[in-house]
Design an enzyme around this catalytic site. Structure first.
Site, PDB file in Angstrom:
ATOM      1  CB  THR A  73      -0.646   0.001   1.151  1.00 14.47           C
ATOM      2  OG1 THR A  73      -1.721  -1.366   1.297  1.00 14.47           O
ATOM      3  CG2 THR A  73      -1.810   1.225   1.289  1.00 14.47           C
ATOM      4  CG  ASN A 152      -6.346  -8.372  -5.934  1.00 15.30           C
ATOM      5  OD1 ASN A 152      -5.917  -7.143  -6.619  1.00 15.30           O
ATOM      6  ND2 ASN A 152      -7.308  -8.018  -4.809  1.00 15.30           N
ATOM      7  CB  CYS A 326      -9.423  -5.173   0.704  1.00 11.40           C
ATOM      8  SG  CYS A 326      -7.638  -5.760   0.580  1.00 11.40           S
TER       9      CYS A 326
HETATM   10  C1  LIG Z   1      -2.166  -7.265  -1.044  1.00 11.40           C
HETATM   11  C2  LIG Z   1      -1.859  -6.165  -1.930  1.00 11.40           C
HETATM   12  C3  LIG Z   1      -1.745  -4.717  -1.881  1.00 11.40           C
HETATM   13  C4  LIG Z   1      -1.299  -4.395  -0.374  1.00 11.40           C
HETATM   14  O1  LIG Z   1      -0.166  -4.836   0.007  1.00 11.40           O
HETATM   15  P1  LIG Z   1       0.257  -4.631   1.484  1.00 11.40           P
HETATM   16  O2  LIG Z   1       1.419  -4.909   1.817  1.00 11.40           O
HETATM   17  O3  LIG Z   1      -1.059  -5.386   2.380  1.00 11.40           O
HETATM   18  O4  LIG Z   1      -0.201  -3.303   1.785  1.00 11.40           O
HETATM   19  C5  LIG Z   1      -1.538  -4.265  -2.855  1.00 11.40           C
HETATM   20  N1  LIG Z   1      -1.899  -4.576  -4.046  1.00 11.40           N
HETATM   21  C6  LIG Z   1      -2.390  -5.975  -4.371  1.00 11.40           C
HETATM   22  C7  LIG Z   1      -2.486  -6.261  -5.784  1.00 11.40           C
HETATM   23  C8  LIG Z   1      -2.219  -6.783  -3.287  1.00 11.40           C
HETATM   24  O5  LIG Z   1      -2.770  -8.110  -3.620  1.00 11.40           O
END
Ligand SMILES: *Cc1c(COP(=O)(O)O)cnc(C)c1O
Length: 407
Positions: A73, A152, A326
């Site tokens: 993030t 994701n 999320c």
């Molecule tokens: C999990 C995820 C994030 C966020 O990463 P964090 O380390 O949890 O902040 C951002 N982009 C994608 C595609 C993710 O799967």
């Protein structure tokens, strides 16, 4: 009862070797890596090793292109804000409709508070990016393109190398959220036009709260977090030495497991997917089935409520997710499935199975034993009674937990 973890796109188990590598940095090796003494130098050397381990995993040219952050993030946010800061005359961002909230929420905020124009490139019903619209939105007004390497929820892979070449033609920065792709797909960033790439430790069997932004040498960068001179003035704050060491080790392991990921894990995923589609009528896979992460299968089971499905799966020890973790708290359908605009699909009965190198054949057998019965019972409103236990060797012996045969 067997417990089967199939939610690796939400987070992964920290590899025990990663834990081992981190432990000394909570005890003896506690020094501040910026300190001039020997204690500091040894922490600083450990960070350099981690930089090289990441460099090798993503095929970067220089280890100092890696900027450690608190995770995916932060990396996404800092890449986007940097581009806007450095190109004040450009007021547009190009992204996709299916990005992670780490990108989309910031973009919506910038749109509202700074009058930035955000182009969200649509996808087709297979989750593929609309390249015609992408080309058409690229103008010299665009400061930055931010498009994910792999989605994701569906695992769909975007052609980021080609997209970056096109962005270059109009002089825009090109950033990719590669949080789901790093460690699963081979990468060679030194020969690409990508400027910045985000990755995260906990998606590749490393710790949570650590990640990196790769910034290609020569690409200008403006820091989001200001303070001391750490990370060559690109990310202030005393380094999370233990986390960085853990991320480095996780990167080294990911590289050594890359073949496993693309061979054994992929074939487990394929067996799960084929098995479910054979046993459950009217189920189908969402997303691009060719260009897809080897570990991800997102399946729509019509005529069922996803929540009930996940609940029953959970009772049988199976952890997976409906769309993205999320968004699973909110009743709205996932923005990714909505963007795909699939006809006749209830976006509720969609389950994401995401595997990792920790999974084995018995895990897949367990899901194939349990899920078809769950779906048919939910569809016809009857209560689910599992088939009599089948013997599959010591671990595959499967027994319902309740006394009446129901969980
Ligand atoms: C999990 C995820 C994030 C966020 O990463 P964090 O380390 O949890 O902040 C951002 N982009 C994608 C595609 C993710 O799967």
């Amino acid at each position: 009862m067997r417990s089967v973890y199939l939610d690796n796109n939400a987070t992964t188990r920290v590899d025990p070797e990663v834990v081992q590598a981190m432990l000394p940095f909570f005890t003896d090796q506690f020094a501040n890596p910026s300190s001039g003494h020997n204690f500091g130098a040894s922490a600083s050397a450990a960070i350099m090793t981690a930089r090289r381990q990441l460099q090798a995993l993503i095929g970067a040219e220089f280890e100092h292109e890696i900027v450690f952050t608190s995770g995916g993030t932060e990396s996404d946010n800092s890449a986007i804000l940097s581009a806007l800061e450095l190109m004040p005359d450009r007021t547009q961002i190009v992204t996709s409709a299916v990005e992670h909230p780490a990108v989309l929420t910031l973009c919506a905020h910038l749109e509202k508070t700074r009058g930035i124009k955000v182009h969200r490139i649509p996808v087709d019903r297979h989750g593929r990016l609309d390249l015609r619209t992408y080309r058409a939105t690229l103008t010299p007004h665009v400061a930055l393109v931010s498009i994910m390497w792999a989605n994701n929820e569906t695992g769909t892979i975007f052609p980021v190398a080609d997209l970056a070449n096109l962005a270059k033609e109009v002089g825009a920065f090109f950033h990719t959220d590669a949080v789901q792709a790093v460690g699963k797909l081979p990468m060679n960033l030194k020969s690409s036009a990508i400027d910045m790439l985000s990755l995260s430790g906990h998606k590749l069997h490393g710790p949570k709260g650590i990640g990196a932004l790769w910034v290609k040498r020569g690409v200008r960068f403006y820091p989001m977090i200001k303070g001391g001179h750490q990370e060559r003035d690109r990310r202030a704050g005393t380094e999370n030495t233990a986390g960085i060491v853990g991320l480095g080790k996780a990167a080294e392991l990911a590289l050594s497991f890359m073949e496993d990921e693309n061979g054994r894990v992929r074939s487990l995923r394929d067996r799960l997917e084929k098995g479910l589609l054979q046993r459950i009528p009217d189920a189908f896979v969402t997303g691009d089935q060719q260009k897809r992460l080897p570990n991800t299968s997102n399946i729509a089971f019509g005529q069922v409520e996803g929540d009930g499905l996940l609940l029953l799966l959970d009772r049988y020890g199976i952890a997976c997710s409906s769309g993205s973790a999320c968004t699973s708290d909110s009743p709205e359908p996932s923005h990714v499935l909505t963007a795909m605009n699939i006809p006749h699909i209830s976006t509720k009965g969609v389950v994401r199975f995401s595997l990792s190198r920790d999974n084995c054949d018995e895990d897949i057998d367990h899901v194939l034993d349990v899920l078809p019965g769950i779906v048919s019972s939910l569809r016809d409103g009857s209560s689910f009674r599992p088939k009599p236990a089948k013997r599959r060797g010591p671990l595959g012996f499967f027994k319902p937990t309740g006394t009446d045969g129901n969980p």
